[in-house]
Motif scaffolding. Structure first.
Motif, PDB file in Angstrom:
ATOM      1  N   ILE A   7       0.724  -1.008   0.510  1.00  0.00           N
ATOM      2  CA  ILE A   7      -0.629   0.008  -0.010  1.00  0.00           C
ATOM      3  C   ILE A   7       0.928   1.058  -0.059  1.00  0.00           C
ATOM      4  CG2 ILE A   7      -2.325   1.475   0.910  1.00  0.00           C
ATOM      5  CD1 ILE A   7      -2.916  -1.313   2.455  1.00  0.00           C
ATOM      6  N   LEU A  10      -0.886   7.589   0.941  1.00  0.00           N
ATOM      7  CA  LEU A  10      -1.562   8.625   0.247  1.00  0.00           C
ATOM      8  C   LEU A  10      -1.804   8.975  -0.790  1.00  0.00           C
ATOM      9  CD1 LEU A  10      -4.850   8.952   2.025  1.00  0.00           C
ATOM     10  CD2 LEU A  10      -4.630  10.795   2.826  1.00  0.00           C
ATOM     11  N   LEU A  13      -2.131   6.885  -3.626  1.00  0.00           N
ATOM     12  CA  LEU A  13      -3.112   6.163  -3.092  1.00  0.00           C
ATOM     13  C   LEU A  13      -4.111   6.620  -4.308  1.00  0.00           C
ATOM     14  CD1 LEU A  13      -3.237   3.139  -2.142  1.00  0.00           C
ATOM     15  CD2 LEU A  13      -4.347   4.131  -0.978  1.00  0.00           C
ATOM     16  N   ASN A  15      -8.175   6.527  -5.507  1.00  0.00           N
ATOM     17  CA  ASN A  15      -9.188   6.172  -4.755  1.00  0.00           C
ATOM     18  C   ASN A  15      -9.815   4.242  -4.501  1.00  0.00           C
ATOM     19  OD1 ASN A  15     -12.255   5.564  -3.327  1.00  0.00           O
ATOM     20  ND2 ASN A  15     -12.922   7.611  -4.091  1.00  0.00           N
ATOM     21  N   PRO A  16      -9.805   3.606  -3.867  1.00  0.00           N
ATOM     22  CA  PRO A  16      -9.955   2.189  -4.097  1.00  0.00           C
ATOM     23  C   PRO A  16     -11.276   1.897  -4.251  1.00  0.00           C
ATOM     24  CG  PRO A  16      -9.442   2.361  -1.741  1.00  0.00           C
ATOM     25  CD  PRO A  16      -9.197   4.228  -2.214  1.00  0.00           C
ATOM     26  N   LEU A  47      -8.225  -1.548   1.743  1.00  0.00           N
ATOM     27  CA  LEU A  47      -7.471  -0.012   0.903  1.00  0.00           C
ATOM     28  C   LEU A  47      -8.780   0.097   1.176  1.00  0.00           C
ATOM     29  CD1 LEU A  47      -6.537  -1.509  -2.699  1.00  0.00           C
ATOM     30  CD2 LEU A  47      -5.416  -0.429  -0.666  1.00  0.00           C
ATOM     31  N   CYS A  48     -10.276  -0.328   0.693  1.00  0.00           N
ATOM     32  CA  CYS A  48     -10.837   0.571   1.019  1.00  0.00           C
ATOM     33  C   CYS A  48     -11.235   1.129   2.600  1.00  0.00           C
ATOM     34  CB  CYS A  48     -12.677   0.105   1.167  1.00  0.00           C
ATOM     35  SG  CYS A  48     -12.690   0.001  -0.962  1.00  0.00           S
ATOM     36  N   TYR A  51      -8.649   3.674   3.759  1.00  0.00           N
ATOM     37  CA  TYR A  51      -8.962   4.987   3.082  1.00  0.00           C
ATOM     38  C   TYR A  51      -9.462   5.750   2.882  1.00  0.00           C
ATOM     39  CZ  TYR A  51      -8.656   8.053  -1.228  1.00  0.00           C
ATOM     40  OH  TYR A  51      -8.832   9.336  -1.864  1.00  0.00           O
ATOM     41  N   SER A  52     -11.181   5.364   4.362  1.00  0.00           N
ATOM     42  CA  SER A  52     -11.749   5.732   5.053  1.00  0.00           C
ATOM     43  C   SER A  52     -11.423   6.566   6.213  1.00  0.00           C
ATOM     44  CB  SER A  52     -12.777   4.859   5.801  1.00  0.00           C
ATOM     45  OG  SER A  52     -13.142   3.717   4.638  1.00  0.00           O
ATOM     46  N   ASN A  54      -7.922   9.330   5.394  1.00  0.00           N
ATOM     47  CA  ASN A  54      -7.477   9.789   4.286  1.00  0.00           C
ATOM     48  C   ASN A  54      -7.661  11.001   5.243  1.00  0.00           C
ATOM     49  OD1 ASN A  54     -10.031  10.952   3.543  1.00  0.00           O
ATOM     50  ND2 ASN A  54      -9.974   9.813   2.147  1.00  0.00           N
ATOM     51  N   PHE A  60      -3.862   7.325   9.070  1.00  0.00           N
ATOM     52  CA  PHE A  60      -4.083   6.473   8.026  1.00  0.00           C
ATOM     53  C   PHE A  60      -2.812   6.004   7.689  1.00  0.00           C
ATOM     54  CE2 PHE A  60      -2.479   5.786   3.859  1.00  0.00           C
ATOM     55  CZ  PHE A  60      -3.243   5.491   3.105  1.00  0.00           C
ATOM     56  N   ARG A  64      -3.085   2.115   7.801  1.00  0.00           N
ATOM     57  CA  ARG A  64      -2.031   1.026   6.680  1.00  0.00           C
ATOM     58  C   ARG A  64      -1.175  -0.290   7.297  1.00  0.00           C
ATOM     59  NH1 ARG A  64       1.808   4.382   2.623  1.00  0.00           N
ATOM     60  NH2 ARG A  64       2.802   5.025   5.060  1.00  0.00           N
TER      61      ARG A  64
END
Length: 415
Positions: A7, A10, A13, A15-16, A47-48, A51-52, A54, A60, A64
């Motif tokens: 991963i 940010l 990365l 948006n998953p 990933l979702c 990513y929440s 962020n 994050f 991660r």
């Protein structure tokens, strides 16, 4: 074998939720596993979930780190996607984190991915775990070694907390039926119970006198560099600021207009603190004088206006606000080191020792510890942004003083 990062940072990365196929397609080193639907789904869910978070770079990064470790262990050591792990396997993973193999441990922080031929590719030097040495040991010439890697109790607690949140998310997505982390009833074998109240790490009043006097001397010798240093030191202690509350990030950028005056003529400083919660910090007369001195040096009017958007802490070069917490740490450490040398030169080496291991956060602790002696603790709590009074109570040393006073005269030959 050393694992390969999954991963990216940010800012790199996609948006998953909408671009998962782009992310999966870029992970050629993991392509064999990702051809299997269960592993592909596992990565997408992870990933979702990450990513929440962020909205905060630090949060994050923490989420991660823990989820990526779990994915790598689950895929390559347990041969299973994470949504198929059971309680006993989570326990195995915790044991693994406490004593990872040396191939999984690095001796320095490096980027997960590097830019190569215009593409982001995994960095072969990256490892999921990093060995560290204490600040004092590093100053004495010690270097990190993989064999000495150890997870702190705080790190183990973070692992439990974040993985429990992760499996809670998987339950909401109907990927698992129960939370295997929550089923671990004997967490005490991993996490030690702390003593009722730990003593707060802070510098002494004598040490602070030397530190702030050092900053003042530096500002007189080289104002272009150290007027900012002096203001930073005063703000960290005088307003209990966290290091993240002084620099600009994706959430906020502190500006001069964050200093505001109310209808009674009292000054306050508006801070966006942890959890994206705003708080107002009462600005003392001394702190207001420090602000005035700093603004005059920068060629600004003595006091800010409500609409003023001048960066509170500017960069060394160029326009805009400072964005590096590391730079603030370096500034504070330089002051600590200079103050330590001055104390030693004055024959107070024993009194100066804490300055060799002190961190930026100790200044916040010091400011709160001193104020709680003379101000209502409810007021200190609001200024510090503590979620509960129990946190503020930790700074009250009366209990320790009385306890030590009652034990100091104990005889080794009882009558």
């Amino acid at each position: 074998m050393a694992p390969i990062a999954l991963i990216d940072n940010l800012e790199h990365l996609p948006n998953p939720f909408t671009q998962f196929e782009t992310i999966a397609g870029s992970l050629s080193q993991h392509s064999a596993l990702l051809r299997k639907p269960e592993y592909r789904r596992d990565l997408q869910l992870a990933l979702c979930f990450i990513y929440s978070y962020n909205g905060s770079q630090a949060t994050f990064n923490s989420y991660r780190r823990e989820v990526e470790r779990l994915l790598l262990w689950s895929w390559h050591m347990a041969n299973s996607p994470t949504h198929e792990l059971r309680r006993e396997q989570i326990e195995e993973f915790i044991h693994f984190c406490i004593e990872p193999p040396e191939d999984w441990i690095g001796t320095k922080n490096v980027a997960r991915f590097k830019l190569h031929m215009g593409e982001r590719t995994p960095n072969k030097e990256w490892r999921p775990f990093v060995a560290h040495v204490s600040k004092l040991a590093f100053k004495n010439g010690d270097t990190p070694k993989t064999k000495t890697h150890a997870l702190s109790q705080a790190a183990i607690r973070a692992t439990f907390s974040i993985l429990s949140s992760y499996y809670g998310f998987l339950m909401q997505e109907d990927a698992v039926q129960q939370n295997p982390v929550a089923l671990i009833r004997q967490k005490s074998k991993f996490v030690k119970k702390e003593i009722s109240r730990k003593q707060i790490r802070r510098i002494s009043n004598l040490q602070w006198d030397y530190v702030i006097e050092t900053a003042e001397l530096l500002a007189e010798e080289d104002p272009n560099t150290h007027e900012r240093t002096l203001f930073i030191m005063n703000a960290l202690l005088g307003m209990y600021l966290r290091i993240s509350e002084l620099v600009a990030d994706e959430r906020s950028a502190p500006i001069m207009g964050d200093f505001t005056k109310d209808a009674d003529g009292h000054w306050w400083f508006k801070v966006l603190s942890k959890g994206n919660k705003e708080r107002l910090v009462a600005v003392s007369d001394d702190m207001l004088n420090s602000l005035t001195r700093y603004r005059r040096f920068r060629g600004l009017p003595s006091l800010p206006t409500v609409a003023e958007n001048t960066a509170l802490i500017p960069k060394n070069r160029g326009q805009g606000a400072m964005t590096s917490t590391r730079q603030v740490r370096n500034i504070v450490q330089f002051c600590f080191d200079q103050a330590y040398q001055r104390m030693c030169a004055d024959g107070m080496q024993a009194d100066a020792e804490d300055l060799r291991v002190a961190t930026v956060h100790w200044l916040r602790h010091t400011g709160i510890s001193e104020d709680v002696k003379i101000r209502p603790k409810e007021h200190v709590r609001e200024d510090a942004g503590h979620a509960s009074m129990a946190t503020t109570d930790k700074y009250i040393d009366t209990e320790y003083r009385e306890r030590h006073a009652s034990g100091r005269k104990k005889s080794l030959r009882p009558h």
